[in-house]
Design a protein around this motif. Sequence first.
Motif, PDB file in Angstrom:
ATOM      1  N   GLN A 186      -4.847  -8.497  -5.676  1.00  0.00           N
ATOM      2  CA  GLN A 186      -5.606  -7.468  -6.397  1.00  0.00           C
ATOM      3  C   GLN A 186      -4.852  -6.144  -6.409  1.00  0.00           C
ATOM      4  O   GLN A 186      -4.784  -5.465  -7.440  1.00  0.00           O
ATOM      5  CB  GLN A 186      -6.981  -7.280  -5.744  1.00  0.00           C
ATOM      6  N   MET A 187      -4.267  -5.776  -5.282  1.00  0.00           N
ATOM      7  CA  MET A 187      -3.476  -4.548  -5.212  1.00  0.00           C
ATOM      8  C   MET A 187      -2.256  -4.639  -6.117  1.00  0.00           C
ATOM      9  O   MET A 187      -1.857  -3.652  -6.749  1.00  0.00           O
ATOM     10  CB  MET A 187      -3.042  -4.282  -3.767  1.00  0.00           C
ATOM     11  N   GLY A 188      -1.655  -5.839  -6.182  1.00  0.00           N
ATOM     12  CA  GLY A 188      -0.511  -6.042  -7.064  1.00  0.00           C
ATOM     13  C   GLY A 188      -0.899  -5.867  -8.523  1.00  0.00           C
ATOM     14  O   GLY A 188      -0.131  -5.301  -9.322  1.00  0.00           O
ATOM     15  N   ILE A 189      -2.096  -6.317  -8.883  1.00  0.00           N
ATOM     16  CA  ILE A 189      -2.593  -6.154 -10.249  1.00  0.00           C
ATOM     17  C   ILE A 189      -2.803  -4.670 -10.553  1.00  0.00           C
ATOM     18  O   ILE A 189      -2.385  -4.161 -11.599  1.00  0.00           O
ATOM     19  CB  ILE A 189      -3.910  -6.936 -10.441  1.00  0.00           C
ATOM     20  N   GLU A 190      -3.450  -3.979  -9.630  1.00  0.00           N
ATOM     21  CA  GLU A 190      -3.738  -2.554  -9.824  1.00  0.00           C
ATOM     22  C   GLU A 190      -2.472  -1.707  -9.853  1.00  0.00           C
ATOM     23  O   GLU A 190      -2.451  -0.629 -10.466  1.00  0.00           O
ATOM     24  CB  GLU A 190      -4.671  -2.074  -8.704  1.00  0.00           C
ATOM     25  N   SER A 191      -1.411  -2.202  -9.205  1.00  0.00           N
ATOM     26  CA  SER A 191      -0.136  -1.468  -9.188  1.00  0.00           C
ATOM     27  C   SER A 191       0.768  -1.882 -10.340  1.00  0.00           C
ATOM     28  O   SER A 191       1.940  -1.487 -10.390  1.00  0.00           O
ATOM     29  CB  SER A 191       0.590  -1.721  -7.863  1.00  0.00           C
ATOM     30  N   ASN A 192       0.231  -2.712 -11.248  1.00  0.00           N
ATOM     31  CA  ASN A 192       0.974  -3.191 -12.412  1.00  0.00           C
ATOM     32  C   ASN A 192       2.222  -4.005 -12.019  1.00  0.00           C
ATOM     33  O   ASN A 192       3.246  -3.946 -12.684  1.00  0.00           O
ATOM     34  CB  ASN A 192       1.391  -2.023 -13.329  1.00  0.00           C
ATOM     35  N   LEU A 193       2.091  -4.745 -10.933  1.00  0.00           N
ATOM     36  CA  LEU A 193       3.176  -5.634 -10.503  1.00  0.00           C
ATOM     37  C   LEU A 193       2.870  -7.079 -10.896  1.00  0.00           C
ATOM     38  O   LEU A 193       3.782  -7.891 -11.062  1.00  0.00           O
ATOM     39  CB  LEU A 193       3.351  -5.555  -8.983  1.00  0.00           C
ATOM     40  N   ILE A 194       1.582  -7.375 -11.028  1.00  0.00           N
ATOM     41  CA  ILE A 194       1.113  -8.714 -11.376  1.00  0.00           C
ATOM     42  C   ILE A 194       0.189  -8.608 -12.577  1.00  0.00           C
ATOM     43  O   ILE A 194      -0.571  -7.636 -12.695  1.00  0.00           O
ATOM     44  CB  ILE A 194       0.359  -9.342 -10.178  1.00  0.00           C
ATOM     45  N   ARG A 250       0.821  -1.205   0.000  1.00  0.00           N
ATOM     46  CA  ARG A 250       0.000   0.000   0.000  1.00  0.00           C
ATOM     47  C   ARG A 250       0.859   1.261   0.000  1.00  0.00           C
ATOM     48  O   ARG A 250       0.485   2.283  -0.594  1.00  0.00           O
ATOM     49  CB  ARG A 250      -0.927  -0.001   1.222  1.00  0.00           C
ATOM     50  N   ASP A 251       2.021   1.177   0.642  1.00  0.00           N
ATOM     51  CA  ASP A 251       2.928   2.327   0.701  1.00  0.00           C
ATOM     52  C   ASP A 251       3.795   2.466  -0.547  1.00  0.00           C
ATOM     53  O   ASP A 251       4.684   3.333  -0.601  1.00  0.00           O
ATOM     54  CB  ASP A 251       3.832   2.207   1.941  1.00  0.00           C
ATOM     55  N   GLY A 252       3.578   1.599  -1.533  1.00  0.00           N
ATOM     56  CA  GLY A 252       4.309   1.698  -2.795  1.00  0.00           C
ATOM     57  C   GLY A 252       5.771   1.310  -2.700  1.00  0.00           C
ATOM     58  O   GLY A 252       6.607   1.827  -3.452  1.00  0.00           O
ATOM     59  N   LYS A 253       6.106   0.390  -1.795  1.00  0.00           N
ATOM     60  CA  LYS A 253       7.500   0.033  -1.568  1.00  0.00           C
ATOM     61  C   LYS A 253       7.973  -1.201  -2.347  1.00  0.00           C
ATOM     62  O   LYS A 253       9.093  -1.666  -2.144  1.00  0.00           O
ATOM     63  CB  LYS A 253       7.736  -0.172  -0.069  1.00  0.00           C
ATOM     64  N   TYR A 254       7.100  -1.714  -3.218  1.00  0.00           N
ATOM     65  CA  TYR A 254       7.518  -2.849  -4.045  1.00  0.00           C
ATOM     66  C   TYR A 254       7.860  -2.356  -5.447  1.00  0.00           C
ATOM     67  O   TYR A 254       6.997  -1.831  -6.156  1.00  0.00           O
ATOM     68  CB  TYR A 254       6.419  -3.907  -4.109  1.00  0.00           C
ATOM     69  N   PRO A 255       9.117  -2.531  -5.863  1.00  0.00           N
ATOM     70  CA  PRO A 255       9.526  -2.058  -7.188  1.00  0.00           C
ATOM     71  C   PRO A 255       9.022  -2.947  -8.320  1.00  0.00           C
ATOM     72  O   PRO A 255       8.916  -2.509  -9.472  1.00  0.00           O
ATOM     73  CB  PRO A 255      11.057  -2.093  -7.119  1.00  0.00           C
ATOM     74  N   GLY A 266       6.829  -7.076  -9.250  1.00  0.00           N
ATOM     75  CA  GLY A 266       6.055  -8.208  -8.773  1.00  0.00           C
ATOM     76  C   GLY A 266       6.914  -9.334  -8.239  1.00  0.00           C
ATOM     77  O   GLY A 266       6.480 -10.095  -7.359  1.00  0.00           O
ATOM     78  N   GLU A 267       8.118  -9.457  -8.764  1.00  0.00           N
ATOM     79  CA  GLU A 267       9.024 -10.509  -8.282  1.00  0.00           C
ATOM     80  C   GLU A 267       9.291 -10.353  -6.793  1.00  0.00           C
ATOM     81  O   GLU A 267       9.234 -11.315  -6.031  1.00  0.00           O
ATOM     82  CB  GLU A 267      10.345 -10.465  -9.064  1.00  0.00           C
ATOM     83  N   ARG A 268       9.575  -9.137  -6.377  1.00  0.00           N
ATOM     84  CA  ARG A 268       9.873  -8.889  -4.957  1.00  0.00           C
ATOM     85  C   ARG A 268       8.640  -9.159  -4.090  1.00  0.00           C
ATOM     86  O   ARG A 268       8.755  -9.708  -2.981  1.00  0.00           O
ATOM     87  CB  ARG A 268      10.313  -7.437  -4.792  1.00  0.00           C
ATOM     88  N   LEU A 269       7.477  -8.809  -4.586  1.00  0.00           N
ATOM     89  CA  LEU A 269       6.236  -9.041  -3.849  1.00  0.00           C
ATOM     90  C   LEU A 269       6.005 -10.541  -3.646  1.00  0.00           C
ATOM     91  O   LEU A 269       5.719 -10.990  -2.527  1.00  0.00           O
ATOM     92  CB  LEU A 269       5.061  -8.429  -4.614  1.00  0.00           C
ATOM     93  N   LEU A 270       6.119 -11.311  -4.703  1.00  0.00           N
ATOM     94  CA  LEU A 270       5.880 -12.755  -4.616  1.00  0.00           C
ATOM     95  C   LEU A 270       6.936 -13.448  -3.764  1.00  0.00           C
ATOM     96  O   LEU A 270       6.627 -14.394  -3.031  1.00  0.00           O
ATOM     97  CB  LEU A 270       5.833 -13.353  -6.024  1.00  0.00           C
ATOM     98  N   LYS A 271       8.156 -12.976  -3.837  1.00  0.00           N
ATOM     99  CA  LYS A 271       9.203 -13.550  -2.988  1.00  0.00           C
ATOM    100  C   LYS A 271       8.899 -13.310  -1.517  1.00  0.00           C
ATOM    101  O   LYS A 271       9.132 -14.187  -0.677  1.00  0.00           O
ATOM    102  CB  LYS A 271      10.569 -12.951  -3.347  1.00  0.00           C
ATOM    103  N   ASP A 272       8.373 -12.138  -1.207  1.00  0.00           N
ATOM    104  CA  ASP A 272       8.019 -11.847   0.184  1.00  0.00           C
ATOM    105  C   ASP A 272       6.865 -12.734   0.661  1.00  0.00           C
ATOM    106  O   ASP A 272       6.820 -13.142   1.825  1.00  0.00           O
ATOM    107  CB  ASP A 272       7.652 -10.367   0.347  1.00  0.00           C
ATOM    108  N   LEU A 273       5.920 -13.025  -0.232  1.00  0.00           N
ATOM    109  CA  LEU A 273       4.809 -13.902   0.129  1.00  0.00           C
ATOM    110  C   LEU A 273       5.313 -15.322   0.432  1.00  0.00           C
ATOM    111  O   LEU A 273       4.893 -15.944   1.412  1.00  0.00           O
ATOM    112  CB  LEU A 273       3.766 -13.937  -0.987  1.00  0.00           C
ATOM    113  N   PHE A 274       6.217 -15.814  -0.386  1.00  0.00           N
ATOM    114  CA  PHE A 274       6.805 -17.134  -0.135  1.00  0.00           C
ATOM    115  C   PHE A 274       7.607 -17.122   1.164  1.00  0.00           C
ATOM    116  O   PHE A 274       7.547 -18.067   1.949  1.00  0.00           O
ATOM    117  CB  PHE A 274       7.711 -17.552  -1.299  1.00  0.00           C
TER     118      PHE A 274
END
Length: 222
Positions: free
Chosen positions: A160-168, A92-97, A99-107
Amino acid sequence: MYTEKKHKEAIKARRKREKEQRYQNILDAAQTVFFLEGYAKSTIDKIAYEAGISKPTIYKYFKTKDDLYFSLILPVIEDLAVQIGKIEVKLRDGKYPNGERLLKDLFKAAYSIYAASPDVFRIIHLFQQSGLIGKLNEEISSALDEKGRLNFELLRRIIQMGIESNLIIRIDPVEAADIFWGLFVGVVQLENIKAKTGNPEKRLKKTLKLAEKILIDAVAVK
């Protein structure tokens, strides 16, 4: 300096520590028995024996076997919510550059929960697979269902947020959440089945890393 008040406070503190330790000993014993015997065959008598205490002592802390099971797995479910919640805030704070970093954090979050309590993690999913969730009393069954549902909703919201942020890429967040969790749990379960030989944790990490890469290649925006 000794005072009667300090003496009473010291006794009270000791009794509190002993009570907390006994509570944890019961949970540890329940974890062992549930894992070895399965939920259906586990009894309060077996758990009391494993804990080295009397059956009535257990009933001072837990009313039923269902209560014990709930108290054992609830922290794992809640810890998962905390870890995924941190990812949502970061997203939400826009700290993911990317989608790779986002998915790695989820794992990473999912693995941290498994690594903290691997036996409890296994018990949860063995319990769900065996269909025993319906055997719990209605209040506890509903509470666990609600906790699990909230975690899935949180994961779907992040996707959903990742999709809207064009990360996914544009995918169904409900299906994507199911795939993510199914992929992670499936790998963990398979590697645990094969864990009779070799280094199971090393193999698990390696396989999860490949699963992570496959998912990133499939859904992260290039």
